[in-house]
Design a protein around this motif. Structure first.
Motif, PDB file in Angstrom:
ATOM      1  N   LEU A  47      -9.800 -38.480  49.743  1.00 47.44           N
ATOM      2  CA  LEU A  47     -10.258 -37.256  49.074  1.00 47.44           C
ATOM      3  C   LEU A  47     -10.759 -36.244  50.106  1.00 47.44           C
ATOM      4  O   LEU A  47     -10.408 -35.065  50.059  1.00 47.44           O
ATOM      5  N   VAL A  48     -11.562 -36.726  51.043  1.00 49.71           N
ATOM      6  CA  VAL A  48     -12.109 -35.846  52.087  1.00 49.71           C
ATOM      7  C   VAL A  48     -10.978 -35.246  52.925  1.00 49.71           C
ATOM      8  O   VAL A  48     -10.991 -34.053  53.224  1.00 49.71           O
ATOM      9  N   LYS A  49      -9.994 -36.071  53.256  1.00 46.02           N
ATOM     10  CA  LYS A  49      -8.829 -35.586  54.018  1.00 46.02           C
ATOM     11  C   LYS A  49      -8.121 -34.447  53.311  1.00 46.02           C
ATOM     12  O   LYS A  49      -7.531 -33.583  53.939  1.00 46.02           O
ATOM     13  N   ARG A  50      -8.140 -34.475  51.984  1.00 47.36           N
ATOM     14  CA  ARG A  50      -7.469 -33.426  51.211  1.00 47.36           C
ATOM     15  C   ARG A  50      -8.400 -32.272  50.879  1.00 47.36           C
ATOM     16  O   ARG A  50      -8.080 -31.441  50.039  1.00 47.36           O
ATOM     17  N   GLY A  51      -9.556 -32.253  51.512  1.00 44.88           N
ATOM     18  CA  GLY A  51     -10.444 -31.100  51.381  1.00 44.88           C
ATOM     19  C   GLY A  51     -11.494 -31.201  50.293  1.00 44.88           C
ATOM     20  O   GLY A  51     -12.142 -30.207  49.961  1.00 44.88           O
ATOM     21  N   TYR A  52     -11.672 -32.414  49.733  1.00 47.03           N
ATOM     22  CA  TYR A  52     -12.698 -32.573  48.704  1.00 47.03           C
ATOM     23  C   TYR A  52     -14.079 -32.283  49.283  1.00 47.03           C
ATOM     24  O   TYR A  52     -14.412 -32.724  50.370  1.00 47.03           O
ATOM     25  N   ARG A  53     -14.872 -31.520  48.531  1.00 45.55           N
ATOM     26  CA  ARG A  53     -16.263 -31.277  48.896  1.00 45.55           C
ATOM     27  C   ARG A  53     -17.160 -31.764  47.773  1.00 45.55           C
ATOM     28  O   ARG A  53     -16.838 -31.599  46.606  1.00 45.55           O
ATOM     29  N   LYS A  54     -18.288 -32.340  48.159  1.00 49.23           N
ATOM     30  CA  LYS A  54     -19.224 -32.878  47.184  1.00 49.23           C
ATOM     31  C   LYS A  54     -19.658 -31.808  46.185  1.00 49.23           C
ATOM     32  O   LYS A  54     -19.903 -32.093  45.017  1.00 49.23           O
ATOM     33  N   SER A  55     -19.759 -30.574  46.654  1.00 47.01           N
ATOM     34  CA  SER A  55     -20.248 -29.481  45.808  1.00 47.01           C
ATOM     35  C   SER A  55     -19.172 -28.929  44.862  1.00 47.01           C
ATOM     36  O   SER A  55     -19.477 -28.099  44.002  1.00 47.01           O
ATOM     37  N   ALA A  56     -17.922 -29.394  45.029  1.00 49.47           N
ATOM     38  CA  ALA A  56     -16.829 -28.889  44.188  1.00 49.47           C
ATOM     39  C   ALA A  56     -17.107 -29.184  42.716  1.00 49.47           C
ATOM     40  O   ALA A  56     -17.643 -30.233  42.380  1.00 49.47           O
ATOM     41  N   LYS A  57     -16.749 -28.251  41.856  1.00 45.84           N
ATOM     42  CA  LYS A  57     -16.948 -28.433  40.412  1.00 45.84           C
ATOM     43  C   LYS A  57     -15.690 -28.986  39.745  1.00 45.84           C
ATOM     44  O   LYS A  57     -15.720 -29.368  38.579  1.00 45.84           O
ATOM     45  N   PHE A  58     -14.593 -28.984  40.484  1.00 46.34           N
ATOM     46  CA  PHE A  58     -13.301 -29.406  39.941  1.00 46.34           C
ATOM     47  C   PHE A  58     -12.640 -30.408  40.866  1.00 46.34           C
ATOM     48  O   PHE A  58     -12.915 -30.423  42.055  1.00 46.34           O
ATOM     49  N   PHE A  59     -11.747 -31.205  40.304  1.00 46.33           N
ATOM     50  CA  PHE A  59     -10.836 -32.028  41.087  1.00 46.33           C
ATOM     51  C   PHE A  59      -9.472 -31.352  41.015  1.00 46.33           C
ATOM     52  O   PHE A  59      -9.010 -31.030  39.921  1.00 46.33           O
ATOM     53  N   THR A  60      -8.820 -31.149  42.158  1.00 45.96           N
ATOM     54  CA  THR A  60      -7.474 -30.580  42.179  1.00 45.96           C
ATOM     55  C   THR A  60      -6.479 -31.631  41.682  1.00 45.96           C
ATOM     56  O   THR A  60      -6.807 -32.830  41.655  1.00 45.96           O
ATOM     57  N   PRO A  61      -5.268 -31.195  41.325  1.00 46.38           N
ATOM     58  CA  PRO A  61      -4.262 -32.192  40.899  1.00 46.38           C
ATOM     59  C   PRO A  61      -4.040 -33.283  41.949  1.00 46.38           C
ATOM     60  O   PRO A  61      -3.903 -34.458  41.590  1.00 46.38           O
ATOM     61  N   LYS A  62      -4.028 -32.932  43.236  1.00 44.60           N
ATOM     62  CA  LYS A  62      -3.854 -33.951  44.290  1.00 44.60           C
ATOM     63  C   LYS A  62      -5.004 -34.951  44.273  1.00 44.60           C
ATOM     64  O   LYS A  62      -4.797 -36.157  44.430  1.00 44.60           O
ATOM     65  N   GLU A  63      -6.230 -34.448  44.096  1.00 48.39           N
ATOM     66  CA  GLU A  63      -7.405 -35.328  44.059  1.00 48.39           C
ATOM     67  C   GLU A  63      -7.354 -36.223  42.825  1.00 48.39           C
ATOM     68  O   GLU A  63      -7.632 -37.429  42.905  1.00 48.39           O
ATOM     69  N   VAL A  64      -6.971 -35.661  41.690  1.00 42.58           N
ATOM     70  CA  VAL A  64      -6.852 -36.449  40.455  1.00 42.58           C
ATOM     71  C   VAL A  64      -5.808 -37.548  40.653  1.00 42.58           C
ATOM     72  O   VAL A  64      -6.012 -38.702  40.262  1.00 42.58           O
ATOM     73  N   GLY A  65      -4.694 -37.194  41.298  1.00 40.55           N
ATOM     74  CA  GLY A  65      -3.644 -38.179  41.576  1.00 40.55           C
ATOM     75  C   GLY A  65      -4.178 -39.349  42.384  1.00 40.55           C
ATOM     76  O   GLY A  65      -3.876 -40.509  42.102  1.00 40.55           O
ATOM     77  N   LEU A  66      -4.982 -39.041  43.393  1.00 39.39           N
ATOM     78  CA  LEU A  66      -5.583 -40.093  44.224  1.00 39.39           C
ATOM     79  C   LEU A  66      -6.540 -40.958  43.419  1.00 39.39           C
ATOM     80  O   LEU A  66      -6.530 -42.185  43.523  1.00 39.39           O
ATOM     81  N   ILE A  67      -7.373 -40.311  42.628  1.00 37.89           N
ATOM     82  CA  ILE A  67      -8.357 -41.052  41.827  1.00 37.89           C
ATOM     83  C   ILE A  67      -7.633 -42.021  40.896  1.00 37.89           C
ATOM     84  O   ILE A  67      -8.003 -43.195  40.798  1.00 37.89           O
ATOM     85  N   VAL A  68      -6.561 -41.541  40.257  1.00 38.36           N
ATOM     86  CA  VAL A  68      -5.787 -42.389  39.343  1.00 38.36           C
ATOM     87  C   VAL A  68      -5.104 -43.530  40.112  1.00 38.36           C
ATOM     88  O   VAL A  68      -5.045 -44.664  39.648  1.00 38.36           O
ATOM     89  N   GLU A  69      -4.620 -43.209  41.315  1.00 38.82           N
ATOM     90  CA  GLU A  69      -3.970 -44.228  42.151  1.00 38.82           C
ATOM     91  C   GLU A  69      -4.949 -45.372  42.458  1.00 38.82           C
ATOM     92  O   GLU A  69      -4.580 -46.543  42.417  1.00 38.82           O
ATOM     93  N   TYR A  70      -6.188 -45.036  42.764  1.00 36.92           N
ATOM     94  CA  TYR A  70      -7.179 -46.050  43.130  1.00 36.92           C
ATOM     95  C   TYR A  70      -7.914 -46.651  41.956  1.00 36.92           C
ATOM     96  O   TYR A  70      -8.253 -47.832  41.967  1.00 36.92           O
ATOM     97  N   LEU A  71      -8.208 -45.854  40.931  1.00 35.54           N
ATOM     98  CA  LEU A  71      -9.041 -46.340  39.831  1.00 35.54           C
ATOM     99  C   LEU A  71      -8.258 -46.619  38.552  1.00 35.54           C
ATOM    100  O   LEU A  71      -8.800 -47.151  37.603  1.00 35.54           O
TER     101      LEU A  71
END
Length: 74
Positions: A47-71
């Motif tokens: 997530l961090v590699k793809r630019g995720y920030r703790k303060s973000a209010k949204f998950f991008t489609p790429k981040e959602v894809g990763l979350i689904v892949e892992y969880l």
């Protein structure tokens, strides 16, 4: 099981509530989801590699894809 879950941009609480529909509040759901993410060092790193920030209010489609892949899908 086929669901109609879509990979798209989700507000943090929106996605968290899909994973934790019985949470007492959106805030609680987000806390649960973030603790799951923290327990997966690889997911967190990706997530961090793809630019995720703790303060973000949204998950991008790429981040959602990763979350689904892992969880898994909510």
């Amino acid at each position: 099981v086929m669901t109609d879950f879509k990979i798209k941009t989700y507000g943090k609480s929106e996605l968290a509530l899909l994973y934790f529909p019985d949470a007492s509040s959106a805030h609680t759901a987000v806390n649960h989801l973030m603790s799951w993410i923290r327990r997966s060092p690889q997911l967190k790193e990706q997530l961090v590699k793809r630019g995720y920030r703790k303060s973000a209010k949204f998950f991008t489609p790429k981040e959602v894809g990763l979350i689904v892949e892992y969880l898994g899908e909510p």
